[in-house]
Write a protein that holds these residues in place. Structure first.
Motif, PDB file in Angstrom:
ATOM      1  N   ARG A   1       0.828  -1.208   0.000  1.00  0.00           N
ATOM      2  CA  ARG A   1       0.000   0.000   0.000  1.00  0.00           C
ATOM      3  C   ARG A   1       0.865   1.261   0.000  1.00  0.00           C
ATOM      4  O   ARG A   1       0.416   2.330  -0.408  1.00  0.00           O
ATOM      5  N   TYR A   2       2.078   1.131   0.515  1.00  0.00           N
ATOM      6  CA  TYR A   2       2.940   2.286   0.692  1.00  0.00           C
ATOM      7  C   TYR A   2       4.299   2.036   0.047  1.00  0.00           C
ATOM      8  O   TYR A   2       4.726   0.891  -0.128  1.00  0.00           O
TER       9      TYR A   2
ATOM     10  N   ILE B   1       1.055   4.358   8.277  1.00  0.00           N
ATOM     11  CA  ILE B   1       1.982   3.224   8.331  1.00  0.00           C
ATOM     12  C   ILE B   1       2.209   2.811   9.781  1.00  0.00           C
ATOM     13  O   ILE B   1       2.162   1.621  10.124  1.00  0.00           O
TER      14      ILE B   1
ATOM     15  N   ASN C   1       3.016   9.409   4.768  1.00  0.00           N
ATOM     16  CA  ASN C   1       2.162   8.331   5.274  1.00  0.00           C
ATOM     17  C   ASN C   1       2.655   7.782   6.619  1.00  0.00           C
ATOM     18  O   ASN C   1       2.330   6.647   6.980  1.00  0.00           O
TER      19      ASN C   1
ATOM     20  N   THR D   1       9.540   5.113   8.491  1.00  0.00           N
ATOM     21  CA  THR D   1       8.628   5.185   9.636  1.00  0.00           C
ATOM     22  C   THR D   1       9.158   4.354  10.795  1.00  0.00           C
ATOM     23  O   THR D   1       9.348   3.144  10.683  1.00  0.00           O
TER      24      THR D   1
ATOM     25  N   ASP E   1       9.027   4.805   2.350  1.00  0.00           N
ATOM     26  CA  ASP E   1       8.198   5.384   3.406  1.00  0.00           C
ATOM     27  C   ASP E   1       8.063   4.424   4.586  1.00  0.00           C
ATOM     28  O   ASP E   1       8.054   4.852   5.747  1.00  0.00           O
TER      29      ASP E   1
END
Length: 244
Positions: free
Chosen positions: A25-26, A71, A67, A34, A30
């Protein structure tokens, strides 16, 4: 048991990262950017976990990507699922994040800055009492250390100590009133004279006298009892009775 729970949280976070990458999804960069720190609360935070305890946690997130929050939220959600999902063997523990700011109604993950703003402006007295046991256990150690060094000092900056005592007494009474009458005499955790009474007594003495005496700023109940006795705030016989 608390160390095992910490190891399980660390392993679950590693597995969660793989699952988030597989979900695609990401962007991978990213996800890598995170960072998450898991702060243990309650009995896990104080390293006095027992085999029927939930593992109480708070999540702190950091990063620069757009995000970061979703996340981090997904990682935190997966941690709870991974630890408690049945497989060849049953789940390990129930991971409970409800001691976080705003409880069940609050965001599952927050940045350190958001945590700090909440505790400075809106937190209730009982939340500072709960922070006595806060301890970093898994995830990014720099973020966890920053949480402890930023949030913990706020416990001792509350101006009205008398209000803390009164509010805690009122909360304790509400808990006692909720115990069914037929269970009051055998409820060893929440009942009168049970584990919670010992913990609350110790924590209130810590909160009132720990402002001036840093030796009282310890997370677990047995060490706190010893510190209180050493400071002359309870007698040795009381220390032994409460410890037993």
């Amino acid at each position: 048991l608390a160390d095992l729970a910490g190891g399980a949280l660390e392993a679950a976070l590693a597995i969660a990262r793989v699952r988030v990458q597989e979900e695609a999804r990401y962007l991978p960069e990213d996800i890598a950017d995170t960072q998450l720190a898991v702060i243990a609360m309650g009995k896990c935070g104080a390293r006095e976990l027992n085999y029927v305890s939930d593992v109480d946690v708070i999540y702190v997130v950091s990063g620069t990507g757009p995000n970061m929050i979703p996340i981090g939220t997904r990682l935190a959600s997966l941690i709870a699922q991974i630890i408690d999902e049945p497989s060849i063997e049953p789940g390990l523990w129930q991971v409970d994040p409800n001691l976080r700011p705003e409880g069940k109604n609050g965001a599952l993950v927050r940045t350190l800055e958001a945590h700090l703003a909440y505790y400075q402006k809106w937190a209730e007295d009982w939340e500072f009492q709960a922070l006595l046991k806060a301890r970093f256990v898994a995830g990014n150690p720099e973020l966890g250390s920053a949480y402890e060094s930023s949030i913990k000092p706020l416990i001792w900056s509350r101006a009205n100590r008398a209000a803390i005592v009164e509010n805690s007494r009122n909360m304790r009474k509400r808990v006692l009133d909720l115990i069914p009458a037929e269970e009051k005499d055998r409820e060893i955790k929440l009942g009168r004279g049970g584990l919670r009474d010992v913990e609350f007594t110790v924590q209130l003495l810590q909160l009132v006298h720990g402002v001036a005496d840093e030796s009282l700023r310890v997370p677990d109940t047995l060490s706190a009892l010893e510190a209180l006795a050493n400071a002359g705030l309870i007698g040795r016989s009381q220390q032994e009775q409460f410890a037993q």
